[in-house]
Design an enzyme around this catalytic site. Structure first.
Site, PDB file in Angstrom:
ATOM      1  N   PHE A 138       0.858  -1.197   0.000  1.00 55.65           N
ATOM      2  CA  PHE A 138       0.000   0.000   0.000  1.00 55.65           C
ATOM      3  C   PHE A 138       0.885   1.235   0.000  1.00 55.65           C
ATOM      4  O   PHE A 138       1.752   1.395   0.859  1.00 55.65           O
ATOM      5  CB  PHE A 138      -0.925   0.027   1.226  1.00 55.65           C
ATOM      6  CG  PHE A 138      -1.838   1.220   1.209  1.00 55.65           C
ATOM      7  CD1 PHE A 138      -2.906   1.264   0.329  1.00 55.65           C
ATOM      8  CD2 PHE A 138      -1.603   2.315   2.027  1.00 55.65           C
ATOM      9  CE1 PHE A 138      -3.738   2.382   0.273  1.00 55.65           C
ATOM     10  CE2 PHE A 138      -2.431   3.437   1.981  1.00 55.65           C
ATOM     11  CZ  PHE A 138      -3.499   3.459   1.108  1.00 55.65           C
ATOM     12  N   ASP A 222       9.522   2.946   1.131  1.00 53.09           N
ATOM     13  CA  ASP A 222       8.375   3.671   1.695  1.00 53.09           C
ATOM     14  C   ASP A 222       8.347   3.385   3.188  1.00 53.09           C
ATOM     15  O   ASP A 222       7.971   2.297   3.613  1.00 53.09           O
ATOM     16  CB  ASP A 222       7.098   3.184   0.988  1.00 53.09           C
ATOM     17  CG  ASP A 222       5.830   3.800   1.579  1.00 53.09           C
ATOM     18  OD1 ASP A 222       5.892   4.353   2.692  1.00 53.09           O
ATOM     19  OD2 ASP A 222       4.775   3.711   0.921  1.00 53.09           O
ATOM     20  N   LYS A 251       3.162  10.332   8.136  1.00 54.12           N
ATOM     21  CA  LYS A 251       2.591   9.849   9.408  1.00 54.12           C
ATOM     22  C   LYS A 251       3.281  10.395  10.660  1.00 54.12           C
ATOM     23  O   LYS A 251       3.019  11.511  11.069  1.00 54.12           O
ATOM     24  CB  LYS A 251       2.566   8.321   9.407  1.00 54.12           C
ATOM     25  CG  LYS A 251       1.497   7.732   8.458  1.00 54.12           C
ATOM     26  CD  LYS A 251       1.297   6.259   8.718  1.00 54.12           C
ATOM     27  CE  LYS A 251       0.307   5.612   7.763  1.00 54.12           C
ATOM     28  NZ  LYS A 251      -1.087   5.811   8.131  1.00 54.12           N
TER      29      LYS A 251
END
Ligand code: PLP
Length: 394
Positions: A138, A222, A251
């Site tokens: 994702f 990532d 985040k």
């Protein structure tokens, strides 16, 4: 009739992209949050690995309040001290050093958009169009990041995707069979968080580094979910002893304020040219001041070490609960996936919420834990009590 409850007002006004909210949160402090009925929750999800310092941490509140009252936004026609300081801090913490460069944006998906464009600029030999990404990964919801995302069902309604992306299984065999001199980049998550906290096979990242170097492809990692101390290292790639060509962050970096970043290492730092990418808000003084406070607090209080230690304690607690429902615990540091031997993760997450504990079902058979990095003994005790209570209901 005019909607009266918050639930009715939400569904009458908000786009239907999210499931009905579980509660309306009105306040948070440390590892706890409260809803509009006064109910207390121990927050072991931290806004999906975002609130690294928990809720309303005084250092973050002070930094944001001070910066808001000084200057919040100036556009990228101008520089600001918090922005430069944050870029320098990331150069140091990632090991990219003075040959590294940082680009700021506002979210994880945007960091991956920037990485996608970086990959497209890696056209050594003039014949590179292929980008390799992993099945089940994702990377975000905007079109480039969605093209990288290895879940066909998520991409399907929005086809055609930006081209050139191929998804391969995270195996050494698939990697070796796919990579050659036509590949401009390989994109991977060190731990696939959204897929259910699934790590990569041993040696995968090392081999990926070797093959990317041999073929002139960029290794893009990532770390939007795994970065900023969460796995017990500043960045998960540091457990592997490799250096990527590019790293994407978001985040936990802003501790709740929206910020993303692309960090490049070495030669990849020279790929973007003047005017080839940009963002109005990206790296503004407000969000970079927040991120500086997050990084400074993590360093001062050794929250990276805390994440490693508390992660081990959490594993011990989960083992101590002796639940026949739990088959394994995956992940690292404070990003843990509790694997269940029945597809009841959603019911278990709902029971946990009833018991005053926020966790989430990353998939039908995985409970994901991503508590704030400040978590301590008292919170772990509460977790044991509340999660034990939830398990007992199933
Ligand atoms: N990449 C990873 C590994 C993620 O976990 C996420 C979000 O869950 C994203 C990218 C997308 O980040 P954002 O939701 O901030 O766009």
């Amino acid at each position: 009739m005019t909607p009266s409850t918050w639930q009715d007002r939400y569904s009458a006004s908000m786009m239907g992209t999210f499931a009905p909210p579980l509660a309306q949160i009105v306040r948070g402090s440390g590892c706890y949050a409260w809803d509009d009925t006064g109910r207390e929750y121990l927050d072991f999800l931290a806004g999906i690995a975002v609130n690294s310092l928990g809720h309303a941490h005084p250092d973050l509140v002070d930094a944001v309040t001070r910066q808001m009252g000084t200057v919040a936004h100036v556009s990228n026609y101008f520089a600001s001290e918090p922005q430069i300081a944050l870029a320098e801090h990331l150069q140091r913490l990632t090991g990219a050093g003075s040959a590294g460069r940082v680009y700021f944006c506002n979210s994880g998906t945007e960091a991956n958009e920037a990485a996608f464009k970086l990959a497209r600029l890696n056209v050594a030999g003039g014949r590179r169009t292929r980008i390799l990404a992993l099945t089940d990964s994702f990377h975000g919801r905007t079109m480039g990041a969605l093209a990288l995302t290895g879940k066909a069902a998520m991409r399907a309604p929005f086809e055609p995707m930006p081209g050139g992306v191929e998804h391969i299984d995270a195996t050494l065999e698939a990697l070796e069979a796919s990579i050659d001199d036509t590949v401009c980049a390989l994109v991977l998550e060190p731990i696939k968080g959204e897929a259910g906290v699934i790590g990569l096979p041993d040696g995968f990242v090392t081999r990926a580094r070797e093959l990317c170097s041999r073929h002139g492809a960029l290794l893009i990692i990532d770390e939007i979910q795994t970065g900023i101390g969460r796995t017990g290292a500043w960045f998960a790639f540091q457990h592997e002893g490799v250096t990527p060509d590019a790293l994407t962050l978001a985040k936990g970096l802003g501790g709740g304020l929206p910020i993303g970043a692309l960090v490049t290492f070495g030669a990849a730092s020279a790929l973007f040219q003047l005017g080839q990418h940009g963002s109005t808000f990206g790296g503004n003084p407000l969000v970079t001041a927040a991120a500086n406070a997050v990084l400074a607090t993590i360093e001062r209080d050794d929250l990276v070490g805390n994440a490693a230690r508390r992660g081990e304690q959490l594993r011990e607690i989960i083992a101590r609960l002796h639940s026949p429902l739990i088959s394994e615990v995956r992940g690292q540091g404070l990003l843990l996936g509790i694997g269940l031997n029945r597809p009841v993760a959603r019911a278990l997450a709902a029971a946990a919420l009833e018991a005053g504990l926020i966790v989430n079902a990353a998939n039908d058979s995985t409970i994901r834990l991503a508590p704030p990095l400040i978590v301590g003994d008292a919170e772990l005790e509460q977790f044991e009590r509340r999660f034990g209570q939830a398990l007992a209901t199933l």
